[in-house]
Design a protein around this motif. Sequence first.
Motif, short mmCIF file in Angstrom:
data_model
loop_
_atom_site.label_atom_id
_atom_site.label_comp_id
_atom_site.label_asym_id
_atom_site.label_seq_id
_atom_site.Cartn_x
_atom_site.Cartn_y
_atom_site.Cartn_z
N UNK B 39 0.83 -1.22 0.00
CA UNK B 39 0.00 0.00 0.00
C UNK B 39 0.85 1.26 0.00
N UNK B 40 0.56 2.16 -0.93
CA UNK B 40 1.24 3.44 -0.97
C UNK B 40 2.66 3.41 -1.49
N UNK B 41 3.11 2.24 -1.98
CA UNK B 41 4.51 2.16 -2.44
C UNK B 41 4.64 1.81 -3.90
N UNK B 42 3.57 1.77 -4.63
CA UNK B 42 3.69 1.44 -6.04
C UNK B 42 4.16 0.01 -6.23
N UNK B 43 4.75 -0.26 -7.37
CA UNK B 43 5.23 -1.61 -7.69
C UNK B 43 6.75 -1.64 -7.63
N UNK B 44 7.26 -2.67 -6.99
CA UNK B 44 8.71 -2.84 -6.92
C UNK B 44 9.09 -4.16 -7.57
N UNK B 45 10.16 -4.12 -8.37
CA UNK B 45 10.56 -5.28 -9.16
C UNK B 45 11.36 -6.26 -8.30
N UNK B 46 10.94 -7.53 -8.33
CA UNK B 46 11.61 -8.56 -7.55
C UNK B 46 12.65 -9.29 -8.42
N UNK B 47 12.20 -9.89 -9.50
CA UNK B 47 13.06 -10.59 -10.45
C UNK B 47 12.50 -10.39 -11.85
N UNK B 48 13.36 -10.52 -12.84
CA UNK B 48 12.89 -10.51 -14.21
C UNK B 48 13.73 -11.46 -15.05
N UNK B 49 13.13 -11.88 -16.16
CA UNK B 49 13.78 -12.82 -17.07
C UNK B 49 13.52 -12.37 -18.51
N UNK B 50 14.61 -12.23 -19.26
CA UNK B 50 14.46 -11.79 -20.65
C UNK B 50 14.40 -12.98 -21.60
N UNK B 51 14.83 -14.16 -21.09
CA UNK B 51 14.89 -15.32 -21.97
C UNK B 51 14.91 -16.58 -21.11
N UNK B 52 14.53 -17.69 -21.68
CA UNK B 52 14.49 -18.95 -20.94
C UNK B 52 15.87 -19.27 -20.37
N UNK B 53 15.86 -19.83 -19.15
CA UNK B 53 17.08 -20.24 -18.44
C UNK B 53 17.97 -19.07 -18.04
N UNK B 54 17.42 -17.89 -18.01
CA UNK B 54 18.19 -16.72 -17.57
C UNK B 54 17.28 -15.77 -16.81
#
Lengths: 115, 113
Positions: B39-54
Motif C-alpha cells: 500500500x502506498x509504495x507502487x510496484x517494486x521489481x523482484x526478479x525478471x527474465x528476458x529469456x528462458x534459463x536466464x
Amino acid sequence: AQKVTQAQTEISVVEKEDVTLDCVYETRDTTYYLFWYKQPPSGELVFLIRRNSFDEQNEISGRYSWNFQKSTSSFNFTITASQVVDSAVYFCALNKASNTGKLIFGQGTTLQVKP
Amino acid sequence: DGGITQSPKYLFRKEGQNVTLSCEQNLNHDAMYWYRQDPGQGLRLIYYSQIVNDFQKGDIAEGYSVSREKKESFPLTVTSAQKNPTAFYLCASGDRGIRQPQHFGDGTRLSIL
C-alpha cells in the motif's frame, strides 16, 4: 538517477467532472518511453498508453487524453466527464534503454469517482 | 484466450515455510517479471527474465527465488528468509525492448498465518 513522481496520492471527484492525474519523471537518457496503467479493484494492471521521448504530440482516445511536455518532464493524464467505472489506481511508468526493459513506476494515484 | 494466469489468488504462509506463486503466459512473450505491491509504495521489481534459463535480480530480490525453465512459466518462491512477505504479487510479461508494454496477471495476495 531515474524516478517517476505522482504527487497526488488520492483524488475524489463527482461523476462528469474532468480530472487530471499528474506524472513527473527524471532521467538523463534521451531515448525513453512513458506508460500509463490502470489498476481497477480486481487487481490486474491494464496498459493504457505508451509515448516515446521524441513524440510530444498530445493524444486523445475517447474521454482520455495525455499531455507530454519534455520541457517540464511531465506526462499528465486527463479524464473528461469522469464516470464511476474510472475509479481505480493509475500508475505512470518510465522505461529506458539503460534499464534493460525494467519499468520504473510512480507511487500511483487513487481516483475515486462518486455518483 | 491469450493472457497471463497467476495462481493461487490468495495464499497463506506459515512461519518458516516456503511458498511458490505460479505465473503462466500464453502470449509468446520472451520477457517475464515479478513485482511486489505494498500500500502506498507502487510496484517494486523482484526478479525478471528476458529469456528462458536466464533471470536477473530486481530491486528487492532478497528472500525470493525464481526459475525460468519454460518460456511460458516463471514461478516465484517466497522463502522463509523473506521476513515481511505479506503483499500483493503481480506477474507480467512482454516482448523485449523498452518500447514494449508489459501485460499483467490478476495477482496473488500473500498473507502470513
